[in-house]
Each structure stands twice: as structure tokens, then as C-alpha cells.
Design an enzyme around this catalytic site. Structure first.
Site, PDB file in Angstrom:
ATOM      1  N   GLU A 196      60.806  17.309  22.961  1.00 21.50           N
ATOM      2  CA  GLU A 196      59.418  17.010  23.070  1.00 21.50           C
ATOM      3  C   GLU A 196      59.159  17.288  24.553  1.00 21.50           C
ATOM      4  O   GLU A 196      58.736  16.368  25.424  1.00 21.50           O
ATOM      5  CB  GLU A 196      58.827  15.464  22.950  1.00 21.50           C
ATOM      6  CG  GLU A 196      59.043  15.254  21.379  1.00 21.50           C
ATOM      7  CD  GLU A 196      58.235  13.846  20.756  1.00 21.50           C
ATOM      8  OE1 GLU A 196      58.144  13.934  19.754  1.00 21.50           O
ATOM      9  OE2 GLU A 196      58.655  13.046  21.553  1.00 21.50           O
TER      10      GLU A 196
ATOM     11  N   GLU B  55      61.271  16.541  13.417  1.00 17.79           N
ATOM     12  CA  GLU B  55      60.859  15.296  13.109  1.00 17.79           C
ATOM     13  C   GLU B  55      59.813  15.231  12.447  1.00 17.79           C
ATOM     14  O   GLU B  55      58.776  15.890  12.614  1.00 17.79           O
ATOM     15  CB  GLU B  55      60.863  14.571  14.534  1.00 17.79           C
ATOM     16  CG  GLU B  55      62.048  14.256  15.381  1.00 17.79           C
ATOM     17  CD  GLU B  55      61.848  13.334  16.397  1.00 17.79           C
ATOM     18  OE1 GLU B  55      60.933  12.673  16.621  1.00 17.79           O
ATOM     19  OE2 GLU B  55      62.513  13.752  17.604  1.00 17.79           O
TER      20      GLU B  55
HETATM   21  C1  BG6 Z   1      59.647  11.120  18.866  1.00 13.82           C
HETATM   22  C2  BG6 Z   1      60.915  11.154  19.529  1.00 13.82           C
HETATM   23  O1  BG6 Z   1      58.515  11.216  19.801  1.00 13.82           O
HETATM   24  O2  BG6 Z   1      59.105  10.231  17.886  1.00 13.82           O
HETATM   25  C3  BG6 Z   1      61.932  10.283  18.985  1.00 13.82           C
HETATM   26  O3  BG6 Z   1      61.366  12.605  19.676  1.00 13.82           O
HETATM   27  C4  BG6 Z   1      61.115   9.045  18.348  1.00 13.82           C
HETATM   28  O4  BG6 Z   1      62.803   9.947  19.744  1.00 13.82           O
HETATM   29  C5  BG6 Z   1      60.078   9.390  17.357  1.00 13.82           C
HETATM   30  O5  BG6 Z   1      61.894   7.849  17.746  1.00 13.82           O
HETATM   31  C6  BG6 Z   1      59.467   8.286  16.904  1.00 13.82           C
HETATM   32  O6  BG6 Z   1      58.629   7.675  17.721  1.00 13.82           O
HETATM   33  P1  BG6 Z   1      58.939   5.924  17.516  1.00 13.82           P
HETATM   34  O7  BG6 Z   1      58.337   5.559  18.803  1.00 13.82           O
HETATM   35  O8  BG6 Z   1      58.267   5.427  16.374  1.00 13.82           O
HETATM   36  O9  BG6 Z   1      60.475   5.840  17.667  1.00 13.82           O
END
Ligand code: BG6
Length: 470
Positions: free
Chosen positions: A170, A362
Site C-alpha cells: 500500500e 488483499e
Molecule cells: C491493509 C493492510 O490496509 O488492510 C493490512 O495492508 C491490514 O496490513 C488490512 O491488516 C486490514 O486492515 P485492518 O486494519 O483491519 O487490519
């Protein structure tokens, strides 16, 4: 009319959110070790006992069992990161830490034993703390050299085992979270726009040089970029809102533009001129940018809305960056707006712009799961909400592939095993197919239990997505 036969089904994790063992076998501290409340909380000088990431889910000691569970679901790929501070404890050390290198040897060997392709993020929000405190992170040009030293070490060591890499997780997060995104120790409110662009410039040069290095050291390996892909919709069809959308989306696309096209786009040069921003560049920096990435990856959790005057509307509860709430969408328990069709839109948007293979690095639903005793007397979670979320998102990916002709090479379900959240450092915000018995107060046996979604995802993979139709 189906997913490609070699589609990379799997999941994603990050070292700092799951490994734990934060000071074991010569590992140095990373910025995450002093962020006990996540990106929105206070930063500490030293690690504090309330930081759940210090132990994570103890992947460091349990990786074999966890990877075996991933293989039980049929994973063809696992996206994971190397903790830079396990290899170079301070970041600027001259020699790598052998024990750290051995750990990832074992992890990658284990993946390969199960036929799982490792996809490795070099820097996932876990800059060595020393680089943050002593150098102010990526604001300092020396980080390019330190990063390349680290890359040379891991490409040399793991080149035979790892074919897919990505540089910065990111990368566009530097705008909103300079410490987490780029290890910048100076508080955000003291930074100028020029400081942020300067740090990004160093990351771009480092990323391009890492791509060049990978091609020299590991022929055939692929390098990707990774951006936080939360695109916007205009709040109304008013042309001013439309233009505002275009500008907001450049917040994200600028980072992919540079890494995918290999030069600074004209719109950013104009912005710099207008605002009197002059980046410090060394001769040859801009030439180096032409080492562009082989594929584009992005995280996708939500879309957002924007308007010329956002103050007229309600801000989305879970919008950590910019944007206002979309009245047509439901939200997760953490206020993240759920928009499966937005994923199809995002895939098309990226593909139209770059015509490079895409990887969904993701996607997933963070929820407060409740452990129950299942019919077979084993503890489980009836997470139909997660199954529905993924089903809808995967259906849109399929449409992008089948109906729109977008080249998508894989899908990584975020936090395929429960881990510590990045934004809030909570364990109760669970994404996994596998439940980890660890509570918010740090208690728990760390035992792993298969959720309902575990079996569902296994069927999706074994039918190469055909089970989505059922
Ligand atoms: C992304 C990141 O922004 O979202 C991850 O690359 C992160 O590291 C994921 O865990 C989900 O966000 P969160 O805050 O719910 O863990």
C-alpha cells in the site's frame, strides 16, 4: 467461461501481524513494535506489554501447522512478508542476521512442500525502528541503499524458492500514515506535502532499482507494486463532483502510474510547479523509474464517495483516508463500506489504464467472530457473513475476468488466519478462515480452529471457482 486454470487462489498475511517473536533470534525492533494501538493510536518509545503484535499469533513457532492448514484448503499461493528487521535488525547493518534468514528458508520450504507458491512483500508497514528514529524513514535517501542491500540478500538467498515479489505494501499510504507507510518518525502534522513526495520519490527509486536487481539476479521472477485500491464515486453527477473524483483517485493512481508506467505523470508535475514543490533528485533518478513492475496488485476493502465539498455530507465511519459515506452501501462492524461491484470496477479501471496482469493482494471482512461448539464437537465459527462477503466479491472478479476480459492472476484473502489488525491493533477484528484462540487481553491458548468459511473456501478452490454458482 471460468477462472483461469492456473489462477492463484490463496491468502495473505504480514510478518508484523502474525509472527510475534518480536525480539527472538536476533530480530531488531520494527515501527510496529512501538505502535500498540495501531495506526490511529499513540506511538511509544519502547515496546509495551499491551501491544498484541509482540506475540501476534505466534506464527514464528507455528508456521508449519498453519501452512498445513492452508494446504488443507487447497491454497496455491500464500502472500506473506519478510520482516526486514529479522534480516537486518537495525536496517543499516552491514551483515544480515543468519537466524532470520534461516527462518524464512524454513517457511518457504514448507510452502513449497505443500505446492504453495510464496508471494513475498518486501516491506509491509514494518520498517526497522532504527531507520525510523535515526533517519526519519524514507525521507532520508540513505534508505534506498539499505533497502537494496536487504533486497540483494533476500533475492540471493530465496531466488530459487520465490518467484513473485512486491516492494511496498500500500505504497500510497504514505500520504495519510507517514509513519506506518514510510517509517517517518516526524509527526504527520509537522510534515509538508513536499516531505511526503520526497519520501515517495525515494521509495519509487528503491522500488525500480529492486525490480532491476531482481531481473538481474533471478531471471523470470516477477515484481509487482501494491496500492491501497479504494477508488471513489462522485456524490452527485455535478461536474464539480466528477472533477473532485478524478483528483481524489489520483491520490491512489499516482503511485501506480509511476511504478507501472515508469515516469512522473504530467498532472503531478503541474501540481509541484503550482505549489512550489521541488524534489531533490539525483542525476539518473528519473531514468531508473523505467524499470516498471511486471504486475499490479492492490488491496480492496471498500470504495468511497467524494464531492467538491465533502463537508456537506457524512464522513464514512470507517474511511481512514478521505471520502464520504455512500448511502447505497452497507458497512462492516468497523464501518468499512461493503461494495463487491466496486471490485469489478477497480479491476477494470486498473486494467484499462495499464494493461498489465492484476493480483488482488488483499480482500476480506473483519468481524467479531463468536466461537461455538460445532456438530462434530469441535469449536468453530458459523461465519456465513464472511462467506457471503467473499462470494459476492469473487463473483465480481469472475465477471471482470469472463465478461470484461481483465487479466487477473490471483486472489489473496486477507488474514486467512486470524491476526492482529493493522489499523486498530485488535485481535477481535478477525478476517480468517482459521480462528486463533487469543483474546484482546492477550489471553488464550493460541489453538487454531477451522471456521465454516474454511470448508467453503476449500470447495471454491477445489472447483476453481465453480462452486460460487451454488
Ligand atoms: C491493509 C493492510 O490496509 O488492510 C493490512 O495492508 C491490514 O496490513 C488490512 O491488516 C486490514 O486492515 P485492518 O486494519 O483491519 O487490519
Amino acid at each position: 467461461m471460468r477462472f483461469p486454470e492456473n489462477f492463484l487462489w490463496g491468502g495473505a498475511i504480514a510478518a508484523n501481524q502474525c509472527e510475534g517473536a518480536y525480539d527472538v533470534d536476533g530480530k531488531g525492533l520494527s515501527i510496529q513494535d512501538v505502535m500498540p494501538k495501531g495506526v490511529l493510536g499513540e506511538v511509544e518509545e519502547e515496546p509495551t506489554a499491551d501491544n498484541l503484535k509482540l506475540m501476534g499469533i505466534d506464527f514464528y513457532h507455528r508456521y508449519e501447522d498453519d501452512i498445513r492448514l492452508f494446504s488443507e484448503m487447497g491454497f496455491r499461493m500464500l502472500r506473506l512478508s519478510i520482516a526486514w528487521s529479522r534480516i537486518y535488525p537495525n536496517g543499516d547493518d552491514k551483515e544480515p542476521n543468519e537466524k532470520g534468514l534461516v527462518f524464512y528458508d524454513k517457511v518457504f520450504d514448507c510452502c513449497l512442500k505443500y505446492g504453495i507458491e510464496p508471494i513475498v512483500t518486501l516491506s509491509h508497514y514494518e520498517t526497522p525502528l532504527h531507520l525510523a528514529k535515526e533517519y526519519d524513514g524514507w525521507r532520508n535517501r540513505s534508505l534506498i541503499e539499505f533497502f537494496l542491500r536487504y533486497c540483494r540478500t533476500v533475492f540471493g538467498r530465496y531466488g530459487k524458492k520465490v518467484k513473485y515479489w512486491m516492494t511496498f505494501n500500500e505504497i500510497n499510504a504514505v500520504r495519510h500514515f507517514p509513519l506506518m507507510g514510510a517509517g517517518i518518525w516526524t509527526p504527520k502534522e509537522k510534515l509538508t506535502k513536499a516531505d511526503i513526495y520526497q519520501a515517495a520519490h525515494h521509495e519509487f527509486v528503491a522500488s525500480a532499482l529492486a525490480t532491476k536487481l531482481l531481473r538481474e539476479m533471478v531471471p523470470g521472477a516477477k515484481m509487482g507494486c501494491m496500492v491501497l485500491g479504494a477508488l471513489s464515486y462522485p456524490m452527485t453527477p455535478h461536474p464539480d463532483d466528477m472533477l473532485s473524483m478524478m483528483e481524489r483517485d489520483r491520490d491512489c493512481m499516482f503511485f501506480a502510474d509511476v511504478q507501472a508506467r515508469g515516469y512522473y505523470p504530467s498532472y503531478i508535475r503541474r501540481e509541484w510547479e503550482r505549489e512550489g514543490i521541488e524534489l531533490q533528485m539525483e542525476p539518473g533518478d528519473e531514468d531508473v523509474l523505467r524499470y516498471t513492475v511486471d504486475y499490479i496488485s492492490f488491496s480492496y476493502y471498500m470504495s468511497k464517495c467524494t464531492a467538491a465539498d465533502c463537508s456537506k455530507y457524512q464522513k464514512g465511519r470507517g474511511n481512514l483516508t478521505t471520502g464520504v459515506a455512500n448511502p447505497y452501501l452497507k458497512e462492516s462492524e468497523w464501518g468499512w463500506q461493503i461494495d463487491p461491484k466496486g471490485l469489478r470496477y477497480t479491476l477494470n479501471y486498473f486494467y484499462d489504464r495499464y494493461q498489465k496482469p492484476l493480483f488482488v493482494a488483499e480482500n476480506g471482512l473483519g468481524a467479531n467472530d463468536v466461537l461455538i461448539i460445532g456438530a462434530d464437537r469441535e469449536p468453530t465459527v458459523e461465519d456465513d457473513y464472511r462467506i457471503n462477503y467473499m462470494k459476492e466479491h469473487l463473483a465480481q472478479i469472475k465477471k471482470a475476468i469472463v465478461q470484461d476480459g481483465v487479466e487477473v492472476i490471483g486472489y489473496a484473502a486477507w488474514g486467512c488466519i486470524d491476526l492482529v489488525s493493522a489499523s486498530s491493533a485488535q485481535l477481535k477484528k478477525r478476517y480468517g478462515f482459521i480462528y486463533v484462540d487469543r483474546n484482546e487481553d492477550g489471553s488464550g491458548t493460541l489453538e487454531r480452529f477451522r471456521k465454516k468459511s474454511f470448508y467453503w473456501y476449500r470447495d471454491i478452490i477445489s472447483t476453481n471457482g465453480e462452486a460460487l454458482e451454488e
